[in-house]
Write an enzyme that holds these catalytic residues in place. Structure first.
Site, mmCIF file in Angstrom:
data_model
loop_
_atom_site.group_PDB
_atom_site.id
_atom_site.type_symbol
_atom_site.label_atom_id
_atom_site.label_comp_id
_atom_site.label_asym_id
_atom_site.label_seq_id
_atom_site.Cartn_x
_atom_site.Cartn_y
_atom_site.Cartn_z
ATOM 1 N N HIS A 116 33.939 21.105 1.591
ATOM 2 C CA HIS A 116 33.893 19.809 2.258
ATOM 3 C C HIS A 116 32.748 19.861 3.273
ATOM 4 O O HIS A 116 32.422 20.934 3.787
ATOM 5 C CB HIS A 116 35.235 19.623 2.962
ATOM 6 C CG HIS A 116 35.470 18.289 3.584
ATOM 7 N ND1 HIS A 116 34.916 17.926 4.779
ATOM 8 C CD2 HIS A 116 36.230 17.241 3.182
ATOM 9 C CE1 HIS A 116 35.316 16.706 5.105
ATOM 10 N NE2 HIS A 116 36.118 16.256 4.140
ATOM 11 N N ASP A 195 39.647 27.577 5.055
ATOM 12 C CA ASP A 195 40.019 26.173 5.286
ATOM 13 C C ASP A 195 41.212 25.872 4.378
ATOM 14 O O ASP A 195 41.069 25.826 3.153
ATOM 15 C CB ASP A 195 38.792 25.304 4.945
ATOM 16 C CG ASP A 195 39.108 23.809 4.879
ATOM 17 O OD1 ASP A 195 40.276 23.428 5.100
ATOM 18 O OD2 ASP A 195 38.172 23.042 4.591
ATOM 19 N N GLN A 198 43.565 21.479 2.478
ATOM 20 C CA GLN A 198 44.065 20.897 1.229
ATOM 21 C C GLN A 198 45.259 21.659 0.663
ATOM 22 O O GLN A 198 46.077 21.081 -0.040
ATOM 23 C CB GLN A 198 42.943 20.864 0.174
ATOM 24 C CG GLN A 198 41.853 19.835 0.466
ATOM 25 C CD GLN A 198 42.375 18.409 0.420
ATOM 26 O OE1 GLN A 198 43.317 18.086 -0.288
ATOM 27 N NE2 GLN A 198 41.751 17.529 1.199
ATOM 28 N N LYS A 221 47.289 15.662 6.707
ATOM 29 C CA LYS A 221 47.380 15.820 5.251
ATOM 30 C C LYS A 221 48.713 16.429 4.831
ATOM 31 O O LYS A 221 48.999 16.551 3.656
ATOM 32 C CB LYS A 221 46.229 16.693 4.752
ATOM 33 C CG LYS A 221 44.861 16.031 4.927
ATOM 34 C CD LYS A 221 43.790 16.775 4.177
ATOM 35 C CE LYS A 221 42.401 16.462 4.672
ATOM 36 N NZ LYS A 221 41.919 15.123 4.325
ATOM 37 N N CYS A 361 33.155 13.521 0.647
ATOM 38 C CA CYS A 361 32.620 14.448 1.664
ATOM 39 C C CYS A 361 32.275 15.801 1.056
ATOM 40 O O CYS A 361 32.463 16.845 1.690
ATOM 41 C CB CYS A 361 33.581 14.630 2.832
ATOM 42 S SG CYS A 361 33.863 13.116 3.740
#
Lengths: 406, 119
Positions: A116, A195, A198, A221, A361
């Site tokens: 991202h 990260d 997600q 999220k 993104c």
């Protein structure tokens, strides 16, 4: 299977809504909305300051979430949890607060082609400022990372590997431990930043499995409020990081001439945090744990298998992402040949099918795939097979309206 | 079949067969712009002969609304005096498209217009 949709009041308010944009943000269960409401109604006061009961109550509730987050992701202690505004701020804190001090010209930062922008741009800024080099692990077969392509790198210069656990475009779940082990066994000595924005809403995550140095994610999220995120790191690293922002709460003592910083995590939490949002995140974690992350993953995998069959059976739609449901999230980027993603999303919206269109993104990934953008359907626990059916019914409408070849 | 309220015949025709598509060599005008929200991109090249835009072409990575509006716009302004282009209103292109556009799609419709306005 329980009908999770009933836990989310937005679907009572919009009975026709087919919400397929959870990779952008998740809907909120009533228990999260109630938790935010309850704080404002019964316990609103600033935290860490007041000498009165109300403030102590708010502080206790806020700090309890730190413990919940630590447990939820397998961190060693609540002190490893820094509350931020979201994944973007968390990653910027790593770049500004750790990398800028500890990396130098010629050091290599390893990223991937499925990052991202939040995990690309801070490193590009660092590159222009201190001359680090960036290496992007390319995509290989079946939209999975071909990390062995890094074999030619000068491993002695690799000082940071920063990558996403799961792609917000492809749904690919990356084998973090395997990738880290590959670089280690080839002689690299590096910090590992993951990260999990997600992945953590959808899979059981335990940061100990990777021995990660930095982990970033967002509340919104995973059914929590927006404006809250987490940076998890080891105590000794947090104690040495330079704060991205400075001011109240993050100090020990301030005089006209100087200041001293507080210890971690306070030194990295300047000002008043998003108290109600953090309380909401705590309620979201309780909710997800009530469902059970294993059960949630299993349910979503059944949706993934169902959707993949549909995609594979439809010759007029091109899917960008792994063809099988293992190590894969229910995120489906696709193209209807001859139709631009905006036009597709606009027409899907007429059937109340909410999808995202464009580059998500992740423009470098779009460039790798040779497309300007994709249409993306991303699912969560409140989605059903009926939602997937609705998507495919609407796709045929798109083809008709746009005169695309059938 | 009744006409779609957004994807009218005129939009689909220009989307599937855009006019003045390409890049002019030896152009006097070469400008581009992107819509950061979606990554769509338009490039326009033009030739000026005295006070007239004698030739114009565009390339685009964009949706049907974006491409159709660029195609319609280039048809309209080719051979037009620069002074007239300066006062060309954005309402012209919006009414030419003839569709009711949501705020996000109006940006698609006007991407070419704003590039041309740099002339």
């Amino acid at each position: 299977m329980k009908n999770y949709k009933a836990d989310f009041p937005i679907f009572a308010d919009h009975p026709d809504l087919v919400y397929l944009d959870s990779a952008a943000t998740a809907q909120k269960p009533q228990v999260v909305i109630d938790a935010v409401n309850r704080l404002y109604t019964h316990a609103n006061a600033n935290i860490h300051r007041g000498m009165y009961d109300l403030s102590q109550d708010a502080t206790d509730q806020f700090e309890a979430v730190r413990g919940k987050v630590a447990k939820f992701i397998g961190a060693a202690s609540p002190d490893e949890i820094v509350f931020t505004s979201g994944t973007t701020e968390s990653i910027n804190m790593i770049a500004y607060g750790w990398a800028r001090q500890n990396l130098k010209r010629g050091d290599i930062i390893v990223l991937t082609d499925m990052e991202h922008h939040a995990n690309i741009v801070p490193w590009q800024i660092l590159r222009s400022e201190i001359g680090v080099e960036l290496y992007f692990i390319p995509l290989g077969d079946d939209y999975r990372l071909d990390y062995r392509q890094a074999a030619g790198l000068d491993m002695s210069r690799v000082k940071l590997i920063t990558l996403t656990h799961a792609s917000n475009v492809l749904g690919t779940v990356n084998p973090i431990a395997e990738i880290a082990e590959y670089f280690k066994s080839n002689g690299a000595d590096f910090k590992l930043a993951v990260d999990i924005a997600q992945s953590v809403p959808h899979l059981p995550v335990n940061v100990q499995d990777w021995d990660a140095d930095f982990v970033s994610f967002s509340s919104h999220k995973m059914c929590g409020p927006s404006g809250v995120g987490v940076l998890q790191s080891k105590r000794d690293l947090l104690e040495k990081m330079t704060p991205l922002l400075s001011g109240g709460h993050m100090i020990d003592r301030v005089t006209r001439d100087s200041f001293t910083l507080a210890g971690a995590p306070d030194r990295l939490e300047p000002g008043t945090r998003n108290i109600e949002g953090t309380i909401g995140l705590g309620a979201a974690i309780d909710y997800l744990q009530g469902v059970g992350m294993e059960a949630l993953e299993k349910y979503e995998r059944s949706l993934t298998s169902y959707a993949l069959k549909k995609f594979q059976g439809n010759k007029n739609v091109r899917l960008f992402g792994p063809a099988t449901s293992h190590d894969r999230l229910a995120v489906f980027s696709f193209e209807i040949p001859g139709v631009h993603s905006h036009d597709a999303a606009d027409i899907l919206n007429r059937s109340h099918v909410a999808v995202r269109a464009g580059h998500h993104c992740a423009q470098p990934l779009m460039q790798c795939m040779g497309v300007a953008g994709t249409t993306r359907a991303s699912l969560y626990l409140y989605n059903t097979k009926a939602d997937i059916d609705a998507l495919f019914d609407s796709i045929s409408g798109v083809q008709q309206i746009m005169r695309a070849a059938k | 079949m009744t006409e779609d309220p957004l994807y009218r015949e005129i939009i689909l025709d220009h989307w599937q067969d855009p006019q003045n598509y390409g890049v002019l060599e030896d152009s006097d005008f070469d400008e581009g712009d992107s819509n950061p929200a979606c990554g769509d991109h338009i490039r326009m090249t033009g030739k000026v002969d005295g006070s007239v835009l004698s030739d114009i072409a565009f390339t685009a990575e964009g949706c049907a609304i974006c491409v159709a509006s660029a195609s319609l716009l280039t048809e309209r302004v080719k051979g037009m005096p620069l002074a007239d282009i300066k006062i060309l209103s954005k309402d012209w292109i919006l009414s030419e498209l003839g569709a009711s556009l949501s705020p996000s799609r109006i940006k698609c419709a006007l991407l070419a217009y704003y590039v041309l306005k740099r002339l």
